[in-house]
Structures are given as C-alpha cells and as structure tokens.
Design a protein around this motif. Structure first.
Motif, PDB file in Angstrom:
ATOM      1  N   ALA A  85       0.220  -9.273   8.257  1.00 40.30           N
ATOM      2  CA  ALA A  85       1.368  -8.804   7.471  1.00 40.30           C
ATOM      3  C   ALA A  85       1.097  -8.965   5.972  1.00 40.30           C
ATOM      4  O   ALA A  85       1.376  -8.055   5.185  1.00 40.30           O
ATOM      5  CB  ALA A  85       2.629  -9.554   7.873  1.00 40.30           C
ATOM      6  N   HIS A  88      -1.709  -6.459   4.924  1.00 42.74           N
ATOM      7  CA  HIS A  88      -1.138  -5.111   4.967  1.00 42.74           C
ATOM      8  C   HIS A  88      -0.276  -4.863   3.733  1.00 42.74           C
ATOM      9  O   HIS A  88      -0.409  -3.829   3.072  1.00 42.74           O
ATOM     10  CB  HIS A  88      -0.326  -4.942   6.261  1.00 42.74           C
ATOM     11  CG  HIS A  88       0.334  -3.618   6.399  1.00 42.74           C
ATOM     12  ND1 HIS A  88       1.686  -3.449   6.215  1.00 42.74           N
ATOM     13  CD2 HIS A  88      -0.171  -2.397   6.699  1.00 42.74           C
ATOM     14  CE1 HIS A  88       1.997  -2.184   6.405  1.00 42.74           C
ATOM     15  NE2 HIS A  88       0.892  -1.520   6.698  1.00 42.74           N
ATOM     16  N   THR A  89       0.588  -5.809   3.400  1.00 35.41           N
ATOM     17  CA  THR A  89       1.460  -5.675   2.223  1.00 35.41           C
ATOM     18  C   THR A  89       0.632  -5.566   0.945  1.00 35.41           C
ATOM     19  O   THR A  89       0.906  -4.720   0.089  1.00 35.41           O
ATOM     20  CB  THR A  89       2.429  -6.875   2.135  1.00 35.41           C
ATOM     21  OG1 THR A  89       3.249  -6.873   3.318  1.00 35.41           O
ATOM     22  CG2 THR A  89       3.305  -6.802   0.909  1.00 35.41           C
ATOM     23  N   ARG A  90      -0.404  -6.396   0.811  1.00 37.57           N
ATOM     24  CA  ARG A  90      -1.255  -6.363  -0.385  1.00 37.57           C
ATOM     25  C   ARG A  90      -1.982  -5.032  -0.513  1.00 37.57           C
ATOM     26  O   ARG A  90      -2.041  -4.435  -1.590  1.00 37.57           O
ATOM     27  CB  ARG A  90      -2.270  -7.505  -0.354  1.00 37.57           C
ATOM     28  CG  ARG A  90      -3.190  -7.532  -1.580  1.00 37.57           C
ATOM     29  CD  ARG A  90      -4.160  -8.698  -1.570  1.00 37.57           C
ATOM     30  NE  ARG A  90      -5.130  -8.685  -0.501  1.00 37.57           N
ATOM     31  CZ  ARG A  90      -6.219  -7.906  -0.477  1.00 37.57           C
ATOM     32  NH1 ARG A  90      -6.457  -7.048  -1.440  1.00 37.57           N
ATOM     33  NH2 ARG A  90      -7.069  -7.996   0.526  1.00 37.57           N
ATOM     34  N   ALA A  93       0.349  -2.192  -1.554  1.00 43.53           N
ATOM     35  CA  ALA A  93       0.609  -2.282  -2.994  1.00 43.53           C
ATOM     36  C   ALA A  93      -0.574  -1.777  -3.820  1.00 43.53           C
ATOM     37  O   ALA A  93      -0.396  -1.279  -4.931  1.00 43.53           O
ATOM     38  CB  ALA A  93       0.950  -3.718  -3.383  1.00 43.53           C
TER      39      ALA A  93
END
Length: 129
Positions: A85, A88-90, A93
């Motif tokens: 998670a 994936h978020t990094r 972005a």
C-alpha cells in the motif's frame, strides 16, 4: 526449502540477474533510479546495474532494440515489497500508472501491476505472512 541433492560443478545454482535491453536508456535509468528509487551499483554510458544481495538487475542500451516492448507481458519483473500500500501510494504520486491496483491473490500474496517506460510489465509483490 533447500534442495537435498548435492551440488555438482556443472549445476545451475540460481539466478544471477535480469537484463533489460533498451533503445532509449535515459528514461529507463530515471524510472528505475528516481521513480522506483533503486540504488545503482554501477553506472556508465548506456548502462546501469542495481544489486540486491547476489541478484543484479541491469539495464543497458542495445543498438538492435528500438521502441516500446512488442510483447510486454512475455517477461514480468516481480519486485518484493514489505508494504504494498505504501509503495503503491508513493509510485502513484510519482506518476506511475497501474494497470492493476493492489489485489490479494488466492495464494495469499498481494500484487499490483504497472509498466516501465519501455512498456515492460512489472509487479509489486507483497508475500503472505
């Protein structure tokens, strides 16, 4: 699990590395070094090598390779992560577009699929447990 058979001199003992050839080196270098935040072991003109223990990922320019990968799903590089998670978020972005968001597999792990600048398929893989 270890193989109980004794090792012979002529046996293949593992995978030493993976090589990705490209016709457009700089976008590939920037993606793997700056977006995926892999630390280069060796960099020179048209060549970069990343190392994890005994495994190497090498990206190099080749004059017989041009354009995006013609069959991007033929080979897939699985990148092991502890927290899918967060990674994936990094990467979202940083502008990475995922063709498959993180999803749990029947075998218990979680994977998410995306592509590098040449169109090669990559997966983040969080192992179960």
């Amino acid at each position: 699990m270890t193989d109980p058979r004794p090792r012979e001199r002529g046996d293949i003992s593992g995978v030493a590395g993976v090589m990705l050839w490209t016709g457009d080196f700089l976008p590939m270098l920037r993606f793997y070094r700056d977006v995926l935040e892999l630390t280069p072991r060796s960099v020179r003109a048209g060549f970069v090598s990343f190392e994890w223990g005994e495994l190497r990922l090498t990206i190099a320019e080749h004059d017989a390779v041009e354009g995006p990968s013609r069959e991007p799903l033929r080979t897939m590089l699985n990148l092991r992560v502890a927290d899918i998670a967060a990674v994936h978020t990094r990467l979202l972005a940083a502008g990475v577009r995922f063709s498959r968001p993180p999803e749990r597999e029947a075998w218990g792990g979680i994977i998410a699929t995306f592509a590098d600048p040449d169109g090669n398929a990559l997966q983040l893989m969080q192992l179960p447990g």
